[in-house]
Scaffold this motif. Sequence first.
Motif, PDB file in Angstrom:
ATOM      1  N   PRO A  92       0.806  -1.237   0.000  1.00  0.00           N
ATOM      2  CA  PRO A  92       0.000   0.000   0.000  1.00  0.00           C
ATOM      3  C   PRO A  92       0.834   1.280   0.000  1.00  0.00           C
ATOM      4  O   PRO A  92       0.504   2.229  -0.716  1.00  0.00           O
ATOM      5  N   GLU A 148       0.876   4.231  -2.873  1.00  0.00           N
ATOM      6  CA  GLU A 148       0.642   5.650  -2.611  1.00  0.00           C
ATOM      7  C   GLU A 148       1.799   6.510  -3.111  1.00  0.00           C
ATOM      8  O   GLU A 148       1.578   7.564  -3.721  1.00  0.00           O
ATOM      9  N   LEU A 206      -4.798   5.458  -0.527  1.00  0.00           N
ATOM     10  CA  LEU A 206      -5.626   4.272  -0.736  1.00  0.00           C
ATOM     11  C   LEU A 206      -7.101   4.661  -0.608  1.00  0.00           C
ATOM     12  O   LEU A 206      -7.470   5.453   0.244  1.00  0.00           O
TER      13      LEU A 206
END
Length: 164
Positions: free
Chosen positions: A94, A98, A105
Amino acid sequence: MAKKTTSQGTPATAVLAAAGVPFVLHPYTHDPSAPSFGLEAAEALGVDPARVFKTLMVDVEGKLAVGVVPVSGNLDLKAVAAALGAKKAAMADPKAAERRTGYVLGGISPLGQRQASPTVVDDSALEFDTVLVSGGRRGLDIELAPGDLVRLTSASTARIRTLV
């Protein structure tokens, strides 16, 4: 479809405006406790979940790529890997997603990412006159023609979804 301009500009809307592509912004009130950002958007906007697409970052043999699939289904990792000429893929970290996209997210748009990545749009998008994708932040979707989405992201299309 009329082009709508508001103060809700994001890198995604900037890309569309610069390209002269018609689009409609669909803001909605985001609930931080919603279990699914995409299904939340479909419900809040009263749109068939098959027309609302989520943007998922994947790691394909050490390189980040994008899979765009309807929120009514899931991403088939083997299918997205095959569409990108690889043997396997995994969901991207994640934080890496980003950093790569410049989005958070739940608000990652396939358009206007900080660094472009190879992109595959599920072929079901082509069945609709318009589809909705994240506008670049939670609580904002963009409606546009799927052909424009494919063109502006330099995407390929393939069946990369599984049904829930």
